[in-house]
Write an enzyme that holds these catalytic residues in place. Structure first.
Site, PDB file in Angstrom:
ATOM      1  CG  ASP A 151      -0.405  -0.073   2.525  1.00 43.09           C
ATOM      2  OD1 ASP A 151       0.829  -0.212   2.616  1.00 43.09           O
ATOM      3  OD2 ASP A 151      -1.157   0.000   3.519  1.00 43.09           O
ATOM      4  CD  GLU A 154       7.930  -0.314   7.682  1.00 45.22           C
ATOM      5  OE1 GLU A 154       6.982  -1.025   7.292  1.00 45.22           O
ATOM      6  OE2 GLU A 154       8.164   0.833   7.237  1.00 45.22           O
TER       7      GLU A 154
HETATM    8  O1  KIV Z   1       3.506  -1.088   1.673  1.00 47.67           O
HETATM    9  C1  KIV Z   1       4.671  -1.505   1.660  1.00 47.67           C
HETATM   10  O2  KIV Z   1       5.432  -1.264   0.724  1.00 47.67           O
HETATM   11  C2  KIV Z   1       5.142  -2.284   2.790  1.00 47.67           C
HETATM   12  C3  KIV Z   1       6.586  -2.642   2.858  1.00 47.67           C
HETATM   13  C4  KIV Z   1       7.421  -1.456   2.985  1.00 47.67           C
HETATM   14  C5  KIV Z   1       6.890  -3.671   3.881  1.00 47.67           C
HETATM   15  O3  KIV Z   1       4.369  -2.629   3.638  1.00 47.67           O
END
Ligand code: KIV
Length: 266
Positions: free
Chosen positions: A45, A183
């Site tokens: 997202d 993260e």
């Molecule tokens: O939305 C995204 O790109 C993510 C990653 C950064 C893990 O959730």
């Protein structure tokens, strides 16, 4: 090369092979990164920030996620394709969570879905995995919780918070997730979670001890103008290269140098 599947990703942890993951949101970049042999493609997202120009991921809709997931799947990637459940698509009720996870698979073609949350989302993860839709968890700095966190801040620096993240990781695994994104957490905490977890951990801003790593494709290509976190490594700076190409085109159109006879028809 063989198609990447949930069992083959799980086997990578068992064999001690590091897992590579990148985000993608469209057909051409998926074709390129898949030809390079990436293991997991995440239709994140983050598309709302790096492609649509929003400040956060919160405005992203199910329709947008399905659109981008379809575009990625049209590239017929060999990588496992995981699509994000956007904000408000899984928090209201288990029925909505199941329906939206199912839509990403049925309409988007995703092979797994990802959602943010730990202990608080265990029931949701269980409900989706019971439909045989594989779920990737995501704990630590969870961008959909930006307002609670008060910004994109490293999580789990205090021991009490770190213990809560250990509990979150355990809850996500026990609920049936096949992998877990960590993260924005300290590297020693990521090492502890990875050692305790039976499922692969995929780090982003979580140091070198995870079973795999994921980054946003626009970040590694130098296409993010606004914001570049410390954990990002820019492998190429495409901005000046694109600027030069666009400027040359504009100059040549204005001077009449382009198009030539060779670029036109009889
Ligand atoms: O939305 C995204 O790109 C993510 C990653 C950064 C893990 O959730």
């Amino acid at each position: 090369m063989k198609k990447k599947t949930i069992p083959s990703i799980l086997a990578m942890k068992a064999d001690g092979d590091r897992i590579t993951a990148l985000t993608s949101y469209d057909y051409p970049l998926t074709r390129i990164m898949d030809s390079c042999g990436v293991d997991i493609i995440l239709v994140g997202d983050s598309v709302g920030v790096v492609v649509a120009g929003h400040e956060t991921t919160l405005p992203v809709t199910m329709e947008e996620m399905i659109y981008h997931t379809r575009a990625v799947l049209r590239a017929q990637p060999r990588a496992l394709v995981v699509a994000d459940l956007p904000f408000l698509s899984y928090q209201i009720s288990l029925d909505e969570a199941r329906r939206n996870a199912g839509r990403l698979v049925k309409e988007g073609g995703a092979e797994a879905v990802k959602l943010e949350g730990g202990v608080n989302c265990a029931g949701t993860i269980r409900a989706i995995t019971e439909m045989d839709i594989p779920v990737m968890g995501h704990i630590g700095l969870t961008p959909q919780s930006i307002h609670r966190m008060g910004g994109y801040k490293v999580q789990g620096r205090e021991e009490e918070q770190a213990e809560r993240l250990m509990d979150d990781a355990r809850a996500v695994e026990e609920a049936g997730a096949f992998a877990l994104v960590l993260e924005g957490i300290p590297r020693d905490l990521a090492r502890r979670i990875t050692a305790a977890a039976g499922i692969p951990t995929i780090g982003i801003g979580a140091g070198p001890h995870c079973d795999g790593q994921v980054l946003v494709i626009h970040d590694i290509l130098g296409l993010c103008e606004k914001y570049s976190p410390k954990f990002v490594k820019k492998y190429v700076d495409l901005r000046p290269i694109i600027t030069e190409a666009v400027t040359s085109y504009l100059d040549e159109v204005r001077s009449g140098e382009f198009p030539t006879k060779g670029h036109s028809f009889h």
